[in-house]
Scaffold this active site. Sequence first.
Site, mmCIF file in Angstrom:
data_model
loop_
_atom_site.group_PDB
_atom_site.id
_atom_site.type_symbol
_atom_site.label_atom_id
_atom_site.label_comp_id
_atom_site.label_asym_id
_atom_site.label_seq_id
_atom_site.Cartn_x
_atom_site.Cartn_y
_atom_site.Cartn_z
ATOM 1 N N TRP A 211 45.574 40.934 12.488
ATOM 2 C CA TRP A 211 45.172 42.313 12.252
ATOM 3 C C TRP A 211 46.221 43.309 12.721
ATOM 4 O O TRP A 211 45.948 44.514 12.764
ATOM 5 C CB TRP A 211 43.850 42.632 12.965
ATOM 6 N N ASN A 483 40.119 32.984 25.155
ATOM 7 C CA ASN A 483 39.540 33.166 23.828
ATOM 8 C C ASN A 483 39.827 31.956 22.944
ATOM 9 O O ASN A 483 40.993 31.680 22.628
ATOM 10 C CB ASN A 483 40.123 34.417 23.164
ATOM 11 N N GLU A 484 38.781 31.192 22.614
ATOM 12 C CA GLU A 484 38.763 30.169 21.555
ATOM 13 C C GLU A 484 39.573 28.914 21.850
ATOM 14 O O GLU A 484 39.768 28.095 20.955
ATOM 15 C CB GLU A 484 39.200 30.775 20.207
ATOM 16 N N GLU A 580 31.678 36.970 18.503
ATOM 17 C CA GLU A 580 32.617 37.402 17.457
ATOM 18 C C GLU A 580 32.008 37.069 16.098
ATOM 19 O O GLU A 580 31.451 35.986 15.921
ATOM 20 C CB GLU A 580 33.978 36.694 17.538
#
Length: 914
Positions: A211, A483-484, A580
Amino acid sequence: MIRLIAILVVSCYTTHVVTSPVVNTGIIALNLNAERDLGVWTATGRNGTTDYSVAAGVPGGIYSDLEANQVLTTPIYHDYNDLESKWVGRTNWTFSRQFTPSNELLAKSRIVLVCEGLDTVADVYVNNILVGSSQNQFVRYIFNIKFAIQLGVNSLRVEFRSPVEYAQSGYIRHDQIYGYPVLPDALVPEFRGENQAQMIRKTQSTFSWDWGPSYPTTGIWKSIFIEGLNGAVIRDVLIFTNSSQTPPDETDATVWNLTARVYFESAPVSESGTLTLKRSGDAEGVSVPVTLSSSSNVHDVTAMVPGSIAKLWWPNGYGDQNLYTYDISYSSDSFNETSTKSVRVGFRTVVLIQDLINETTPDWGRHFYFKVNDLPLYSKGSNSIPIHVLPERITPEMTQWLLQSAKEVHSNMIRVWGGGMYESDVFYDLADEMGIFIWEDFMFACAMYPATPDFLANVMEEVDTQVKRLQHHPSLAMWAANNENEGALRQNWYGTESRFETYKADFIKLYVDTIISNVTFLDPSRECISSSPTNGYQSELEGWVAQNPGDQRYGDMHPYDYTSDSWDYRVFRKPRYTSEYGYQSFPYIETLRKVTDNLAEWTWESDFAENRQHHPRGQEEIRNLTRSHLPFPLNYNSSEAFPSMLYMAQIIHSMSQKTQTERYRRLVDKFNETDGTGFNMGALYWQLNDIWEGCSWATFEINGRWKMFAYYIQRAFSPILASPYKQDNGDVSVDLISDRVAPFAGEMRFRVFNLASLTPLIDLRAGVETSYLTSPEVYRFTADELTAVGCGEANAASPCFVVVSFAEPEIPDNFLWLQYPTNKEWVKNPSIRATQYTASPDLKTFTITLSSQEVAPFVFVNLKEHTNGKFNDNGFIMIESSKVLTYKSRDPMSLQDFMDQVDILSLYDVTPFA
């Protein structure tokens, strides 16, 4: 001094005094910050055969310095500058200045250089003597410079190594030394970024993300100053508040044990003094004698505070955000020095609940939700990314706008995402004031990471710096280690399968043994989970890397699906907590016009559009979702159709996330005993903000404009929401969702329309009611009833839709498409026009009256230039012949200017359809 000024600027926009920096008496400080225009700091670098020397700002960064000095001749986000300026991140840069210390400073027995933030790998020299090194953007470094500083003019030089070169050489070196790579070896090509960000402790997304662009900046990004002192100084304060009873209340039956844990920087020799804790404005506090040395530099001071003078702090939508400023001071008996730090305290309890759903049926899994002051909380909110790719561009006003916007869409939680940065003090101060809980990730995302001794020691310093900086905030709800990365490891995202046990061992060393262990030691008052998403306690039981990360029966999930029918709630899973989820869209056409000289060359599949689309197959996914839900332009890949494609992308974004969000909220009190799914207690969508003018999942554009989705999520997060949805048998149910603590009863209006007429096919009213954290069905249209009015699946000559509404203005209307408006022939020309404009005396509030002759789907109103405001409603289906909108601006503008800028779109206005 600069840091203090920045904080005071924010206080103009808020009602509370913000957290103050340490105030020292008798300690000599020399501020080394300086604006670029003063020419005090110089940045130098060599790119190939070209030498650069430019005036620099501190705090600041090299891209801003180069742009201000016209080395970069256009703004960084313009056209292809993210690609054309890659040489900047691949260059070593040196920042230098001179300074002259006072005799009083030089007379002190200890002189230290305090670097609040160096970005990132650097050696620091005073008078050409190496005094220290930085390896981490997120660590506060304090270097002894007593041996290097001298009378008269001194030099300070910070030599930064290229972050790109450092990361990529570290990747190679790790593979050579340890025999395996720290994966992934490269970003996907669509990111158009730099590789191996996982090897450097720096904002990971500055190397690019799906992004945002790649701007791996370098610079002194936070304050830098010199301190001269003889005795101890307060560096950090942790705050612990424990209530005598559960739930706490605002009477003297509740007594809060308020403990300030004070971290000193002490001299090697022992000294004694007095440590005092008192509420600001009170004449007296609690004082304790302390003895300090380099081996005894942590001390507690505790006050007992009755509930009658400690009103509770509540999240947004639940009550007031009561905050109290406490001063913690130390006065030395040995030296004429006093050190004081002021912090704001909010009295509340917050606990993460992970109990079994049913003790006798453990296969049903576990809850995952927060209790606040013993009240279960449904988390509504989003994930934030850095407000700008260059941290020096982030102003208090931008941060104020973003948090205020999040509050206005009913957010009570923001997850500070782990690929970005630990946000500014201003960010967390505002979260305290606005009642927005923070789920704080540590800054590790979407990669494996090293677990070498040096790297782990580096991370320990990062944890120490950030926990001590942020822990006192009442808005801080929880920590998450990354994160993840649990899912990435178990599901072999990057090719870890062949050496799974090796990577798992590194995972545990980093996230469990280093991060969780140190967080638990420093801040036992909060949970620290091992990853997000994770199965939570179940992951821990399975050795920290679950066999099935993302199990709907445990923890949190990040579900994404860009290929299924995103307007059909049944395609979405039923997780306990969703931290998310989301869909993409582009900004408004006039926003893109600001960052290019060639907008006429932009088409949906042009190089320009692809450069702003970093998500693999993103253009194709949006195009396919548009084609399956809306009339699709014959000339979709033309410059003529480009504005229409942007507009329809915003519709897809808004409708898809509306559908998914309502799905989760309806599951708040629903449970399936067959598969153990349901009881959803959190919807944190991806993502809150934009980092540039490009394709993303964002709610708000970087310039402040509310995208269509912002209005949709504001409605979807309403405390009371009527949510219609279609059953498998063709019936349409309407559930009445509530996270309003008080019970609700009212009259609901149910209407069924088709696109052929402004007159409803069905129009009826009924009394309805609901209660806290429930979602009862309050009405049902049967399939036979819908078929009877021509809205059945097989007999609809024109797409039909259901509208539900209340008389109460704070409860939004809602709608459900029974068939999708995919054919141009169904969309009549509404001839929408503005019939009346008005302006308030202060020229900050405007009204516009719209008239329409037909049903107008997805009416979207924008101001072409002005972005510093928002409408009360947008993106709606116009089912009245007249509708009044209100626009509230944060700055004044003339009525004529407002009228000239108004741009009105509806589904009829797009280019020719198939």
